[in-house]
Structures are given as C-alpha cells and as structure tokens.
Enzyme design. Structure first.
Site, PDB file in Angstrom:
ATOM      1  N   THR A  16       0.820  -1.213   0.000  1.00 17.89           N
ATOM      2  CA  THR A  16       0.000   0.000   0.000  1.00 17.89           C
ATOM      3  C   THR A  16       0.854   1.263   0.000  1.00 17.89           C
ATOM      4  O   THR A  16       2.041   1.235   0.320  1.00 17.89           O
ATOM      5  CB  THR A  16      -0.934   0.035   1.228  1.00 17.89           C
ATOM      6  N   ASP A  17       0.211   2.369  -0.321  1.00 22.10           N
ATOM      7  CA  ASP A  17       0.878   3.660  -0.262  1.00 22.10           C
ATOM      8  C   ASP A  17       0.606   4.311   1.097  1.00 22.10           C
ATOM      9  O   ASP A  17       0.029   3.677   1.986  1.00 22.10           O
ATOM     10  CB  ASP A  17       0.424   4.554  -1.424  1.00 22.10           C
ATOM     11  N   LYS A  18       0.986   5.547   1.236  1.00 15.81           N
ATOM     12  CA  LYS A  18       0.842   6.254   2.512  1.00 15.81           C
ATOM     13  C   LYS A  18      -0.615   6.361   2.957  1.00 15.81           C
ATOM     14  O   LYS A  18      -0.909   6.467   4.145  1.00 15.81           O
ATOM     15  CB  LYS A  18       1.466   7.645   2.394  1.00 15.81           C
TER      16      LYS A  18
END
Length: 131
Positions: A16-18
């Site tokens: 996942t990203d931030k």
C-alpha cells in the site's frame, strides 16, 4: 471454453501507499498469483513447464480499476481462461473485495516460448489434454 479458478489474498502493508491504498502496480502480481494457481489446479506448475523448456511471458496486460483495495482487505482474484490456447493463452480476471464488489477487471495475454530458441511455440499438448 471457460475454466475459472479463484484465490484469496490478504493485502499486506508493504503493498500500500501512505494512504493505505494498494499501489496500482501490485495488481499485476495478484493476477500472476491467480494465473499460477489456475495452472496448478489444472495439474501443471510454472516451475515444471520451465524445467521442461517452456516459458510463458506476458505480452499484454490491461487493468481497469473500479475501486480501491486497502491494507488488510481480503481480496478474491478470479482467473478465467478466455479461449482455447494456441501460441498464446489469454485470461480474464475479476478482483473482488469481501463484500463481493468488483475492484478491478483485467486481461492478460501470454505467449508460449521455447526456452532454448526464444521462439514462439504452440501450447503444449499436456495443457490442451487437461482442458
């Protein structure tokens, strides 16, 4: 000709990203996991194919994103053989969330390649016989 297999995948934090949303490039890995298991269910492993001189590189990949997958979601990836393979094998995919909502639709085309000559070959008989 329609042969379908489904697998479940739990989204890992590293995918996942931030914002906690699955990075778009990771969907290709989910498709690969479903495709490998599709072949395994058929009774053929990628490793065995490669050990026996057949490679199966992706020549086309299309993904249509509908909704975001997030960290810790359990996804169902459905892989369906689109038609009888020849020199190429084509799959359609759906990725669902736990509620059954479609997160992505995808398609891949892979080519059967001789590992010694790197030339295209016809689908091996051992796959066609299992279909």
């Amino acid at each position: 000709m329609e042969k379908t297999n489904k697998i479940n995948i739990r989204v890992r934090y590293s995918e996942t990203d931030k914002m906690g949303v699955v990075y778009h490039g990771n969907y290709a890995q989910y498709l690969e996991m479903a495709r490998v298991e599709w072949l395994r269910e058929l009774g053929v492993s990628y490793r065995w194919m490669e050990d026996n001189g057949v490679m199966l590189p992706v020549v086309s990949l299309q993904i249509n994103y509908k909704k975001s997958a997030r960290y810790d979601d359990v996804l169902t990836v459905q892989a369906t053989l689109k038609k009888t393979p020849s020199v190429k094998i084509e799959f359609d995919y759906y990725i669902f969330d736990e509620n059954g909502d479609i997160l992505a639709e995808a398609n891949t085309v892979l080519a059967f390649i001789d590992s010694k000559t790197f030339r295209p070959i016809r689908c091996p008989e051992y796959i066609l016989n299992k279909l």
